[in-house]
Design a protein around this motif. Structure first.
Motif, PDB file in Angstrom:
ATOM      1  N   ILE A   3      62.513 -53.067  34.462  1.00  0.00           N
ATOM      2  CA  ILE A   3      62.864 -53.150  36.000  1.00  0.00           C
ATOM      3  C   ILE A   3      64.408 -53.196  36.065  1.00  0.00           C
ATOM      4  CG2 ILE A   3      62.407 -54.319  37.977  1.00  0.00           C
ATOM      5  CD1 ILE A   3      59.849 -55.722  36.826  1.00  0.00           C
ATOM      6  N   ILE A   4      65.043 -54.052  35.541  1.00  0.00           N
ATOM      7  CA  ILE A   4      66.277 -54.132  35.647  1.00  0.00           C
ATOM      8  C   ILE A   4      67.273 -53.049  35.273  1.00  0.00           C
ATOM      9  CG2 ILE A   4      68.638 -55.495  35.035  1.00  0.00           C
ATOM     10  CD1 ILE A   4      66.626 -58.039  34.841  1.00  0.00           C
ATOM     11  N   ALA A   5      66.827 -52.355  34.532  1.00  0.00           N
ATOM     12  CA  ALA A   5      67.656 -51.008  34.073  1.00  0.00           C
ATOM     13  C   ALA A   5      67.376 -49.899  34.951  1.00  0.00           C
ATOM     14  CB  ALA A   5      67.017 -50.874  32.552  1.00  0.00           C
ATOM     15  N   ASN A   6      66.049 -49.687  35.446  1.00  0.00           N
ATOM     16  CA  ASN A   6      65.771 -48.735  36.292  1.00  0.00           C
ATOM     17  C   ASN A   6      66.227 -48.920  37.631  1.00  0.00           C
ATOM     18  OD1 ASN A   6      64.203 -46.233  34.799  1.00  0.00           O
ATOM     19  ND2 ASN A   6      63.302 -48.101  34.034  1.00  0.00           N
ATOM     20  N   VAL A   7      66.228 -50.035  38.132  1.00  0.00           N
ATOM     21  CA  VAL A   7      66.859 -50.391  39.415  1.00  0.00           C
ATOM     22  C   VAL A   7      68.579 -50.435  39.266  1.00  0.00           C
ATOM     23  CG1 VAL A   7      67.163 -52.351  41.000  1.00  0.00           C
ATOM     24  CG2 VAL A   7      65.006 -51.924  40.120  1.00  0.00           C
ATOM     25  N   GLY A   8      69.213 -50.686  38.236  1.00  0.00           N
ATOM     26  CA  GLY A   8      70.584 -50.396  38.143  1.00  0.00           C
ATOM     27  C   GLY A   8      70.827 -48.894  38.202  1.00  0.00           C
ATOM     28  N   ALA A  36      67.458 -41.632  42.149  1.00  0.00           N
ATOM     29  CA  ALA A  36      67.521 -42.946  42.482  1.00  0.00           C
ATOM     30  C   ALA A  36      65.769 -43.305  42.460  1.00  0.00           C
ATOM     31  CB  ALA A  36      68.213 -43.268  43.709  1.00  0.00           C
ATOM     32  N   HIS A  37      65.171 -42.274  43.371  1.00  0.00           N
ATOM     33  CA  HIS A  37      63.599 -42.772  43.632  1.00  0.00           C
ATOM     34  C   HIS A  37      62.973 -42.550  42.325  1.00  0.00           C
ATOM     35  CE1 HIS A  37      63.433 -43.038  48.112  1.00  0.00           C
ATOM     36  NE2 HIS A  37      64.349 -42.157  48.120  1.00  0.00           N
ATOM     37  N   LYS A  38      63.189 -41.461  41.538  1.00  0.00           N
ATOM     38  CA  LYS A  38      62.651 -41.528  40.264  1.00  0.00           C
ATOM     39  C   LYS A  38      62.725 -42.727  39.383  1.00  0.00           C
ATOM     40  CE  LYS A  38      63.030 -36.478  39.666  1.00  0.00           C
ATOM     41  NZ  LYS A  38      63.485 -35.606  38.849  1.00  0.00           N
ATOM     42  N   ALA A  39      63.842 -43.227  39.338  1.00  0.00           N
ATOM     43  CA  ALA A  39      64.234 -44.714  38.644  1.00  0.00           C
ATOM     44  C   ALA A  39      63.406 -45.610  39.271  1.00  0.00           C
ATOM     45  CB  ALA A  39      65.681 -45.007  38.625  1.00  0.00           C
ATOM     46  N   MET A  40      63.274 -45.782  40.762  1.00  0.00           N
ATOM     47  CA  MET A  40      62.586 -46.820  41.362  1.00  0.00           C
ATOM     48  C   MET A  40      61.225 -46.640  41.131  1.00  0.00           C
ATOM     49  SD  MET A  40      64.261 -48.976  42.680  1.00  0.00           S
ATOM     50  CE  MET A  40      63.067 -50.064  43.940  1.00  0.00           C
ATOM     51  N   ASN A  45      56.589 -49.457  39.140  1.00  0.00           N
ATOM     52  CA  ASN A  45      55.453 -49.155  38.339  1.00  0.00           C
ATOM     53  C   ASN A  45      55.421 -50.496  37.089  1.00  0.00           C
ATOM     54  OD1 ASN A  45      54.162 -47.082  39.501  1.00  0.00           O
ATOM     55  ND2 ASN A  45      54.947 -45.538  38.046  1.00  0.00           N
ATOM     56  N   ALA A  46      56.469 -50.762  36.559  1.00  0.00           N
ATOM     57  CA  ALA A  46      56.621 -51.869  35.551  1.00  0.00           C
ATOM     58  C   ALA A  46      56.571 -53.210  36.498  1.00  0.00           C
ATOM     59  CB  ALA A  46      58.107 -51.812  35.022  1.00  0.00           C
ATOM     60  N   HIS A  47      56.871 -53.342  37.514  1.00  0.00           N
ATOM     61  CA  HIS A  47      56.612 -54.719  38.441  1.00  0.00           C
ATOM     62  C   HIS A  47      55.172 -54.689  38.657  1.00  0.00           C
ATOM     63  CE1 HIS A  47      56.277 -56.792  42.134  1.00  0.00           C
ATOM     64  NE2 HIS A  47      57.239 -57.565  41.494  1.00  0.00           N
ATOM     65  N   MET A  48      54.666 -53.548  39.110  1.00  0.00           N
ATOM     66  CA  MET A  48      53.054 -53.498  39.473  1.00  0.00           C
ATOM     67  C   MET A  48      52.203 -53.914  38.308  1.00  0.00           C
ATOM     68  SD  MET A  48      50.978 -53.628  41.762  1.00  0.00           S
ATOM     69  CE  MET A  48      52.061 -53.000  43.262  1.00  0.00           C
ATOM     70  N   GLU A  49      52.821 -53.404  37.099  1.00  0.00           N
ATOM     71  CA  GLU A  49      51.903 -54.090  35.925  1.00  0.00           C
ATOM     72  C   GLU A  49      51.811 -55.241  35.769  1.00  0.00           C
ATOM     73  OE1 GLU A  49      53.027 -52.153  32.040  1.00  0.00           O
ATOM     74  OE2 GLU A  49      53.478 -50.120  33.147  1.00  0.00           O
TER      75      GLU A  49
END
Length: 99
Positions: A3-8, A36-40, A45-49
Motif C-alpha cells: 500500500i505504502i509503496a504504490n501510494v508513494g 497515478a491511478h494505476k498505482a492507486m 486492492n491490497a487495502h481491500m484484501e
C-alpha cells in the motif's frame, strides 16, 4: 508495504502532473495522472484484501504501519482529485491566454 509503496508512486506522479500542467504539457500530465491511478488501484486492492479478511473473521493485530498506510492512501486520493482539478484549471488558463 504494498500500500505504502504504490501510494508513494501515485502521490509523486500526481505532484509531477501538476507541475507539468503548470508548464502546459498536458499530454505528460495526463500520462502521469493515469500512472497515478494505476498505482492507486494496486494500493486500494491490497487495502481491500485486508478489509475483506477482517469481514470474514480473520483477526489482524492492529499495526501502526497499517494505520500509516491508510492515512497515506486517503491523503493521496485527495491529492489526486486536486491534481485533476488543477490540470483542468491550467487548461482553461492556457485557452484564455491564447485569446
Amino acid at each position: 508495504m504494498q500500500i505504502i509503496a504504490n501510494v508513494g508512486i501515485a502521490k509523486s506522479n500526481a505532484v509531477i502532473a501538476m507541475s507539468e500542467a503548470r508548464k502546459y504539457d498536458f499530454d505528460k500530465a495526463k500520462t502521469l495522472i493515469k500512472e497515478a491511478h494505476k498505482a492507486m488501484i494496486v494500493a486500494e486492492n491490497a487495502h481491500m484484501e485486508i478489509v475483506v479478511q477482517e469481514a470474514q473473521g480473520v483477526q489482524h493485530e492492529f499495526k501502526v504501519l497499517f494505520m500509516h498506510a491508510e492515512d497515506q492512501m486517503l491523503t493521496c486520493q485527495t491529492l489526486m482529485i486536486v491534481a485533476e482539478e488543477m490540470i483542468a484549471m491550467y487548461k482553461k488558463m492556457k485557452i484564455l491566454e491564447e485569446k
